[in-house]
Each structure stands twice: as C-alpha cells, then as structure tokens.
Design a protein around this motif. Sequence first.
Motif, PDB file in Angstrom:
ATOM      1  N   SER A  80       0.809  -1.208   0.000  1.00 51.37           N
ATOM      2  CA  SER A  80       0.000   0.000   0.000  1.00 51.37           C
ATOM      3  C   SER A  80       0.851   1.271   0.000  1.00 51.37           C
ATOM      4  CB  SER A  80      -0.914  -0.012   1.229  1.00 51.37           C
ATOM      5  OG  SER A  80      -1.667   1.170   1.294  1.00 51.37           O
ATOM      6  N   ASN A  81       1.655   1.448   1.021  1.00 50.87           N
ATOM      7  CA  ASN A  81       2.432   2.689   1.161  1.00 50.87           C
ATOM      8  C   ASN A  81       3.447   2.872   0.053  1.00 50.87           C
ATOM      9  OD1 ASN A  81       1.019   2.911   3.547  1.00 50.87           O
ATOM     10  ND2 ASN A  81       2.726   2.360   4.835  1.00 50.87           N
ATOM     11  N   PHE A  82       4.184   1.830  -0.262  1.00 53.59           N
ATOM     12  CA  PHE A  82       5.241   1.984  -1.251  1.00 53.59           C
ATOM     13  C   PHE A  82       4.685   2.088  -2.666  1.00 53.59           C
ATOM     14  CE2 PHE A  82       8.416  -0.199   1.811  1.00 53.59           C
ATOM     15  CZ  PHE A  82       8.427   0.938   2.605  1.00 53.59           C
ATOM     16  N   LEU A  83       3.482   1.575  -2.879  1.00 53.68           N
ATOM     17  CA  LEU A  83       2.841   1.790  -4.180  1.00 53.68           C
ATOM     18  C   LEU A  83       2.615   3.290  -4.388  1.00 53.68           C
ATOM     19  CD1 LEU A  83       1.593   0.645  -6.747  1.00 53.68           C
ATOM     20  CD2 LEU A  83      -0.559   0.422  -5.496  1.00 53.68           C
ATOM     21  N   VAL A  84       2.207   3.976  -3.323  1.00 54.50           N
ATOM     22  CA  VAL A  84       2.034   5.426  -3.395  1.00 54.50           C
ATOM     23  C   VAL A  84       3.371   6.098  -3.687  1.00 54.50           C
ATOM     24  CG1 VAL A  84       1.418   7.492  -2.063  1.00 54.50           C
ATOM     25  CG2 VAL A  84       0.017   5.414  -1.873  1.00 54.50           C
ATOM     26  N   THR A  85       4.414   5.668  -2.985  1.00 52.45           N
ATOM     27  CA  THR A  85       5.746   6.241  -3.201  1.00 52.45           C
ATOM     28  C   THR A  85       6.215   6.003  -4.628  1.00 52.45           C
ATOM     29  OG1 THR A  85       6.300   5.875  -0.880  1.00 52.45           O
ATOM     30  CG2 THR A  85       8.143   6.193  -2.400  1.00 52.45           C
ATOM     31  N   LEU A  86       6.016   4.797  -5.129  1.00 49.01           N
ATOM     32  CA  LEU A  86       6.434   4.484  -6.491  1.00 49.01           C
ATOM     33  C   LEU A  86       5.639   5.302  -7.504  1.00 49.01           C
ATOM     34  CD1 LEU A  86       6.878   0.631  -6.180  1.00 49.01           C
ATOM     35  CD2 LEU A  86       8.681   2.333  -6.502  1.00 49.01           C
ATOM     36  N   TYR A  87       4.352   5.452  -7.278  1.00 48.82           N
ATOM     37  CA  TYR A  87       3.545   6.254  -8.195  1.00 48.82           C
ATOM     38  C   TYR A  87       4.009   7.710  -8.183  1.00 48.82           C
ATOM     39  CZ  TYR A  87      -0.196   8.810 -10.376  1.00 48.82           C
ATOM     40  OH  TYR A  87      -0.890   9.658 -11.190  1.00 48.82           O
ATOM     41  N   ARG A  88       4.257   8.259  -7.011  1.00 51.64           N
ATOM     42  CA  ARG A  88       4.703   9.651  -6.921  1.00 51.64           C
ATOM     43  C   ARG A  88       6.057   9.844  -7.600  1.00 51.64           C
ATOM     44  NH1 ARG A  88       2.885  11.005  -0.711  1.00 51.64           N
ATOM     45  NH2 ARG A  88       0.650  11.195  -1.154  1.00 51.64           N
ATOM     46  N   THR A  89       6.952   8.887  -7.408  1.00 48.53           N
ATOM     47  CA  THR A  89       8.265   8.957  -8.046  1.00 48.53           C
ATOM     48  C   THR A  89       8.126   8.886  -9.561  1.00 48.53           C
ATOM     49  OG1 THR A  89       9.308   7.942  -6.116  1.00 48.53           O
ATOM     50  CG2 THR A  89      10.533   7.859  -8.180  1.00 48.53           C
ATOM     51  N   ALA A  90       7.374   7.908 -10.033  1.00 46.79           N
ATOM     52  CA  ALA A  90       7.177   7.760 -11.482  1.00 46.79           C
ATOM     53  C   ALA A  90       6.476   8.988 -12.056  1.00 46.79           C
ATOM     54  CB  ALA A  90       6.370   6.491 -11.771  1.00 46.79           C
ATOM     55  N   SER A  91       5.537   9.548 -11.321  1.00 43.34           N
ATOM     56  CA  SER A  91       4.835  10.754 -11.780  1.00 43.34           C
ATOM     57  C   SER A  91       5.803  11.917 -11.942  1.00 43.34           C
ATOM     58  CB  SER A  91       3.742  11.148 -10.784  1.00 43.34           C
ATOM     59  OG  SER A  91       2.706  10.214 -10.787  1.00 43.34           O
ATOM     60  N   GLN A  92       6.707  12.055 -10.987  1.00 42.46           N
ATOM     61  CA  GLN A  92       7.694  13.138 -11.078  1.00 42.46           C
ATOM     62  C   GLN A  92       8.585  12.948 -12.310  1.00 42.46           C
ATOM     63  OE1 GLN A  92       8.073  16.002  -9.037  1.00 42.46           O
ATOM     64  NE2 GLN A  92       9.240  16.489 -10.867  1.00 42.46           N
ATOM     65  N   LEU A  93       8.998  11.718 -12.559  1.00 40.29           N
ATOM     66  CA  LEU A  93       9.825  11.444 -13.736  1.00 40.29           C
ATOM     67  C   LEU A  93       9.044  11.721 -15.025  1.00 40.29           C
ATOM     68  CD1 LEU A  93      11.549   8.204 -12.448  1.00 40.29           C
ATOM     69  CD2 LEU A  93      12.651  10.417 -12.845  1.00 40.29           C
ATOM     70  N   PHE A  94       7.764  11.348 -15.050  1.00 39.81           N
ATOM     71  CA  PHE A  94       6.930  11.657 -16.214  1.00 39.81           C
ATOM     72  C   PHE A  94       6.817  13.162 -16.412  1.00 39.81           C
ATOM     73  CE2 PHE A  94       3.955   8.309 -18.130  1.00 39.81           C
ATOM     74  CZ  PHE A  94       4.921   7.336 -18.099  1.00 39.81           C
ATOM     75  N   GLU A  95       6.559  13.884 -15.339  1.00 34.30           N
ATOM     76  CA  GLU A  95       6.446  15.346 -15.436  1.00 34.30           C
ATOM     77  C   GLU A  95       7.749  15.951 -15.951  1.00 34.30           C
ATOM     78  OE1 GLU A  95       5.111  17.003 -11.722  1.00 34.30           O
ATOM     79  OE2 GLU A  95       3.128  16.093 -11.918  1.00 34.30           O
ATOM     80  N   ASP A  96       8.870  15.460 -15.418  1.00 35.45           N
ATOM     81  CA  ASP A  96      10.179  15.967 -15.860  1.00 35.45           C
ATOM     82  C   ASP A  96      10.403  15.719 -17.350  1.00 35.45           C
ATOM     83  OD1 ASP A  96      10.600  16.697 -13.226  1.00 35.45           O
ATOM     84  OD2 ASP A  96      12.058  15.111 -12.809  1.00 35.45           O
ATOM     85  N   ALA A  97       9.807  14.639 -17.861  1.00 33.87           N
ATOM     86  CA  ALA A  97       9.951  14.296 -19.276  1.00 33.87           C
ATOM     87  C   ALA A  97       8.898  14.978 -20.141  1.00 33.87           C
ATOM     88  CB  ALA A  97       9.866  12.782 -19.449  1.00 33.87           C
TER      89      ALA A  97
END
Length: 117
Positions: A42-59
């Motif tokens: 549960s918790n780390f899925l949120v962390t992974l989504y937030r991290t991936a979202s930041q990378l997507f935004e950066d791209a």
Amino acid sequence: MTAESDDARARALWLAETLGLRPFALADDKRASYHAGAAIASNFLVTLYRTASQLFEDAGAPPEALVPLMERTIENDFDLTGPISRGDWETVERHRSALRGSGFEQAYEALVKVTRA
C-alpha cells in the motif's frame, strides 16, 4: 484473522463472511510480517507512483498516463515485464544515466536488485 479463543474466532469468521470479506487464519507470531507486506503493497505503491509521476512530469509526459499501465500490471497478475525481465541491461543503464542526480538513483538501484533476484 487472529483470535484469543475458538469462540472469538468463530464470531470473527461469521462477521467477516457476513460483510463479504475473505477471512484467513493468521498466526500471532506472523502479524508483523503480514503488516509489513501490507505496508509495502500500500504505502510503497504510493511512493512508487509519486516517483514515477515526477519522472513523467520531468519528461513532459502526463502522470495520469501511468494509471492504465499500473492497472494492466494488476490485471496481468503482476507478471514481470520490461528490461529487467528481458535481461536488457543496456536499457537499465540508460535508466541509470537518466536518473543520475535526480535523487531517485538509490531507490532505482535497490529495486533493480530486488527485482533481479
């Protein structure tokens, strides 16, 4: 589920089934492992989504585009795909290069190590 007596276990089982839940037995000495697994899922899925979202935004990509990918992964019974499953270490190296200085390198390396195993 755990219980202190057979009667308590029977009542808990009845309540869970009445609520449409799928109860299962859980030994008291395994509760911490169970909870750690639940927290990771549960918790780390949120962390992974937030991290991936930041990378997507950066791209310059929309983070919401990750949601169908994540849903498809669940629908596919979490079968591993991608460069690690294929042994495509050139792509993994490109990821490492892209992540240098981003603050995500250590997390990526830890996840590669666990996923590779």
